[in-house]
Design a protein around this motif. Structure first.
Motif, PDB file in Angstrom:
ATOM      1  N   VAL A  92       0.842  -1.200   0.000  1.00  0.00           N
ATOM      2  CA  VAL A  92       0.000   0.000   0.000  1.00  0.00           C
ATOM      3  C   VAL A  92       0.869   1.238   0.000  1.00  0.00           C
ATOM      4  O   VAL A  92       0.652   2.182  -0.782  1.00  0.00           O
ATOM      5  N   LEU A  93       1.876   1.245   0.844  1.00  0.00           N
ATOM      6  CA  LEU A  93       2.759   2.403   0.915  1.00  0.00           C
ATOM      7  C   LEU A  93       3.483   2.638  -0.401  1.00  0.00           C
ATOM      8  O   LEU A  93       3.695   3.791  -0.810  1.00  0.00           O
ATOM      9  N   ASP A  94       3.839   1.569  -1.104  1.00  0.00           N
ATOM     10  CA  ASP A  94       4.515   1.727  -2.391  1.00  0.00           C
ATOM     11  C   ASP A  94       3.654   2.513  -3.378  1.00  0.00           C
ATOM     12  O   ASP A  94       4.178   3.275  -4.199  1.00  0.00           O
ATOM     13  N   VAL A  95       2.326   2.343  -3.298  1.00  0.00           N
ATOM     14  CA  VAL A  95       1.426   3.057  -4.209  1.00  0.00           C
ATOM     15  C   VAL A  95       1.308   4.524  -3.814  1.00  0.00           C
ATOM     16  O   VAL A  95       1.382   5.421  -4.665  1.00  0.00           O
ATOM     17  N   VAL A  96       1.146   4.793  -2.531  1.00  0.00           N
ATOM     18  CA  VAL A  96       0.804   6.153  -2.089  1.00  0.00           C
ATOM     19  C   VAL A  96       2.010   7.000  -1.707  1.00  0.00           C
ATOM     20  O   VAL A  96       1.888   8.221  -1.582  1.00  0.00           O
ATOM     21  N   ALA A  97       3.175   6.387  -1.525  1.00  0.00           N
ATOM     22  CA  ALA A  97       4.338   7.126  -1.030  1.00  0.00           C
ATOM     23  C   ALA A  97       4.732   8.320  -1.893  1.00  0.00           C
ATOM     24  O   ALA A  97       5.048   9.387  -1.352  1.00  0.00           O
ATOM     25  N   PRO A  98       4.752   8.216  -3.227  1.00  0.00           N
ATOM     26  CA  PRO A  98       5.138   9.390  -4.015  1.00  0.00           C
ATOM     27  C   PRO A  98       4.227  10.593  -3.783  1.00  0.00           C
ATOM     28  O   PRO A  98       4.715  11.727  -3.642  1.00  0.00           O
ATOM     29  N   ALA A  99       2.929  10.369  -3.725  1.00  0.00           N
ATOM     30  CA  ALA A  99       1.995  11.473  -3.497  1.00  0.00           C
ATOM     31  C   ALA A  99       2.155  12.037  -2.091  1.00  0.00           C
ATOM     32  O   ALA A  99       2.073  13.254  -1.881  1.00  0.00           O
ATOM     33  N   LEU A 100       2.380  11.165  -1.118  1.00  0.00           N
ATOM     34  CA  LEU A 100       2.574  11.638   0.253  1.00  0.00           C
ATOM     35  C   LEU A 100       3.857  12.449   0.374  1.00  0.00           C
ATOM     36  O   LEU A 100       3.889  13.482   1.047  1.00  0.00           O
ATOM     37  N   ALA A 101       4.906  12.004  -0.296  1.00  0.00           N
ATOM     38  CA  ALA A 101       6.155  12.757  -0.259  1.00  0.00           C
ATOM     39  C   ALA A 101       5.973  14.142  -0.857  1.00  0.00           C
ATOM     40  O   ALA A 101       6.465  15.143  -0.312  1.00  0.00           O
ATOM     41  N   ASP A 102       5.248  14.224  -1.959  1.00  0.00           N
ATOM     42  CA  ASP A 102       4.997  15.525  -2.589  1.00  0.00           C
ATOM     43  C   ASP A 102       4.160  16.426  -1.691  1.00  0.00           C
ATOM     44  O   ASP A 102       4.256  17.660  -1.768  1.00  0.00           O
ATOM     45  N   ALA A 103       3.334  15.809  -0.842  1.00  0.00           N
ATOM     46  CA  ALA A 103       2.491  16.578   0.083  1.00  0.00           C
ATOM     47  C   ALA A 103       3.235  16.954   1.358  1.00  0.00           C
ATOM     48  O   ALA A 103       2.675  17.658   2.205  1.00  0.00           O
ATOM     49  N   GLY A 104       4.466  16.471   1.508  1.00  0.00           N
ATOM     50  CA  GLY A 104       5.224  16.765   2.719  1.00  0.00           C
ATOM     51  C   GLY A 104       4.860  15.898   3.901  1.00  0.00           C
ATOM     52  O   GLY A 104       5.099  16.285   5.051  1.00  0.00           O
ATOM     53  N   VAL A 105       4.301  14.725   3.622  1.00  0.00           N
ATOM     54  CA  VAL A 105       3.867  13.811   4.677  1.00  0.00           C
ATOM     55  C   VAL A 105       4.941  12.758   4.929  1.00  0.00           C
ATOM     56  O   VAL A 105       5.411  12.110   3.978  1.00  0.00           O
ATOM     57  N   GLU A 106       5.322  12.570   6.179  1.00  0.00           N
ATOM     58  CA  GLU A 106       6.235  11.498   6.541  1.00  0.00           C
ATOM     59  C   GLU A 106       5.478  10.172   6.544  1.00  0.00           C
ATOM     60  O   GLU A 106       4.262  10.139   6.757  1.00  0.00           O
ATOM     61  N   THR A 107       6.203   9.067   6.332  1.00  0.00           N
ATOM     62  CA  THR A 107       5.553   7.752   6.280  1.00  0.00           C
ATOM     63  C   THR A 107       6.266   6.766   7.180  1.00  0.00           C
ATOM     64  O   THR A 107       7.469   6.878   7.446  1.00  0.00           O
ATOM     65  N   VAL A 108       5.509   5.786   7.661  1.00  0.00           N
ATOM     66  CA  VAL A 108       6.057   4.738   8.505  1.00  0.00           C
ATOM     67  C   VAL A 108       5.242   3.472   8.271  1.00  0.00           C
ATOM     68  O   VAL A 108       4.039   3.542   7.995  1.00  0.00           O
TER      69      VAL A 108
END
Length: 209
Positions: A109-125
């Protein structure tokens, strides 16, 4: 497909008409590219009244339901937020000025959404949903349902913090808002909803003799 036009239609036909009147929230939803949070072969359904698939059986919450939860937390710029199984809602909170961490339990799931989250300035875990990452949050939000009161999530809130989630038993569910006070938690019912359950957030089976 004209995604900008589809976003406008989504906000006009699914958000505004469902009593989500906060103009800043509406503007944030108009700006966040929801299609980037869907599986590549499902982007055509990003703005429809369906739960768009991400990966591994995970879906995005319906736009109107996500909007109602986001409206309930009344996010303010500079607040900290944890989006548990809520990548789209996390990006919207970031657009509203919050400092957001998005927690996923499934790397696919993270592999799909990570690029958009990174562009939004969102950290991921990546961590199990029943183990919230960090503590002292002003906001916690989830796009999936839970079967029991998520006490670990509540404990991760700061005093004055808000948790917006759907509690679901069987086919029926209810969006709720928790507020952490100095002496405990208050709970307010919001709306009927029944998104899919998050992995690990269902009650343990009980046995009787």
């Amino acid at each position: 497909m004209d995604f900008a036009a589809a976003r406008t239609m989504m906000v006009d036909s699914q958000v505004r008409v469902n009593d989500v009147t906060d103009r800043a929230l509406q503007a944030a939803m108009l700006a966040v590219p929801r299609e980037r949070f869907c599986a590549p072969d499902r982007v055509f359904s990003a703005y429809a009244e369906v739960e768009c698939e991400i990966a591994g059986g995970r879906v995005l919450m319906l736009p109107r339901e996500a909007a109602k939860l986001l409206s309930a937390v009344e996010a303010r710029p500079g607040e900290t937020a944890l989006a548990i199984g809520a990548p789209y809602a996390g990006a919207v909170l970031a657009r509203l000025g919050a400092k957001v961490t998005a927690q996923e339990a499934n790397q696919a799931v993270l592999d799909v959404v990570a690029p958009a989250l990174a562009d939004a300035g969102v950290e991921t875990v990546v961590a199990p949903f029943d183990q919230p990452h960090g503590e002292g949050y002003d906001i916690i939000i989830s796009e999936g349902a839970v079967g029991v009161r998520p006490q670990a999530w509540l404990d991760a809130l700061a005093v004055g913090g808000r948790l917006a989630v759907v509690e679901r038993t069987g086919a029926a569910g209810r969006g709720v808002l928790y507020l952490r006070g100095r002496d405990g938690f208050s709970r307010r019912d919001l709306f009927d909803a029944a998104p899919p359950m998050l992995v690990g957030m269902t009650p343990e089976p009980a046995f009787s003799f």
